[in-house]
Write an enzyme that holds these catalytic residues in place. Structure first.
Site, PDB file in Angstrom:
ATOM      1  N   LYS A   1       0.862  -1.633   0.385  1.00  0.00           N
ATOM      2  CA  LYS A   1       0.519  -0.135  -0.093  1.00  0.00           C
ATOM      3  C   LYS A   1       1.641   1.336  -0.030  1.00  0.00           C
ATOM      4  O   LYS A   1       0.596   2.197  -0.706  1.00  0.00           O
ATOM      5  CB  LYS A   1      -0.911   0.075   1.070  1.00  0.00           C
TER       6      LYS A   1
ATOM      7  N   LYS B   1      -0.069  11.939   5.071  1.00  0.00           N
ATOM      8  CA  LYS B   1       0.006  11.341   5.931  1.00  0.00           C
ATOM      9  C   LYS B   1       0.906   9.763   5.484  1.00  0.00           C
ATOM     10  O   LYS B   1       1.738   9.347   6.006  1.00  0.00           O
ATOM     11  CB  LYS B   1      -0.975  10.525   6.407  1.00  0.00           C
TER      12      LYS B   1
END
Length: 292
Positions: free
Chosen positions: A176, A244
């Site tokens: 990811k 983030k």
């Protein structure tokens, strides 16, 4: 569709992604126990027949399988390890599936804690945004032991279309992270290209139409490029979340001893976007840095 009849599943985190995912699990026949920091989504899903829980521990006591869909690593750590957390209520053999984007080192540590408590862990972050979450067509990249992945797979089949077991705990989050590097940099490329077209006096919507189907074609040019030319930045994934994710990519790069200069620059651009007050918009709003 895979049937989940007779299976009780807990979902913790009912934001842009968690709510449609919970609904798709219910459509597949699962009984849902839900909890979220915000009470509104819990009430909404309870009105649809799901069971509300007061805290993560209560979810863990009620369900043999838990899905976490949380915003960041500190949220996952608090839900798993904090007061009233998953570890307080985890059943023997309970399966915890983290489907958010969590730092790799924290993921591996949490996996060990869950295993030490008698449960098992799969990290299975997703790609595709709210559109894919609603359509049950998410791309799912999973890390965990073979048997844990096998137990989790029926749930994944109710949520997504492309499911890959990448490796042991943490491997899904590595995949990811790579995905988010590509997403962030490609959004930046599309934003700059369309801004250049506009600055040169050519309609960026027409430029996007002209280059679609060629070598520059991508899902990001299709979806995020459309958001840029229409100015619709209703969040599918917020700019703060993209920032983030890029920060986590840079942390992993530091841990592994490599330099990612383009990622560092892209994160800086998102910092500027957030500083100008656009952090809650879709990450395609990076386009707004180059004029509105």
């Amino acid at each position: 569709m895979t049937s989940l009849a007779g299976r009780t599943v807990g979902v913790i985190g009912l934001g842009l992604m968690g709510r449609p995912m919970a609904r798709n699990l219910a459509k597949a026949g699962a009984s849902l126990v839900v909890h979220s920091r915000s009470p509104g989504p819990v009430r909404e899903l309870a009105a649809e027949g799901m069971t509300a829980a007061a805290n993560p521990a209560e979810v863990a006591r009620a369900a043999g399988t838990l899905i976490l869909m949380l915003t960041d690593t500190p949220a996952v750590e608090a839900v798993v390890e904090g007061p009233g957390g998953v570890l307080e209520g985890l059943r023997p053999g309970g399966l915890v599936i983290d489907m958010g984007t969590t730092a790799v080192a924290a993921t591996r540590r949490l996996a060990e804690r869950v295993r030490a408590a008698g449960g098992d862990w799969v990290d299975a972050p997703v790609s595709g945004g709210t559109v894919a979450a609603e359509a049950a067509t998410l791309t799912i990249m999973a890390g965990g032991h073979d048997d844990a992945f096998t137990r989790a797979r029926p749930l994944f089949e109710a949520l997504g279309k492309r499911i890959t077991h990448v490796g042991d705990a943490g491997a899904g989050q590595v995949a990811k992270t790579a995905n988010q590097v590509i997403v962030g940099l490609t959004i930046g490329a599309v934003a700059e290209a369309l801004a250049l077209a506009r600055a040169a006096g050519v309609d960026p919507a027409k430029v996007r139409e002209a280059i679609r189907g060629g070598f520059a074609e991508s899902r990001i040019l299709e979806l995020h490029g459309e958001r840029m030319v229409t100015g619709n930045f209703t969040p599918g994934a917020r700019a703060t979340v993209q920032h983030k994710d890029l920060s986590q990519a840079l942390a992993l790069a530091a841990e592994t001893g490599i330099d990612l200069p383009a990622v560092a620059l892209c994160r800086e651009l998102y910092e500027h976007l957030i500083a100008q007050g656009d952090g809650a918009l879709d990450h395609a709003a990076l386009y707004r840095l180059f004029g509105k």
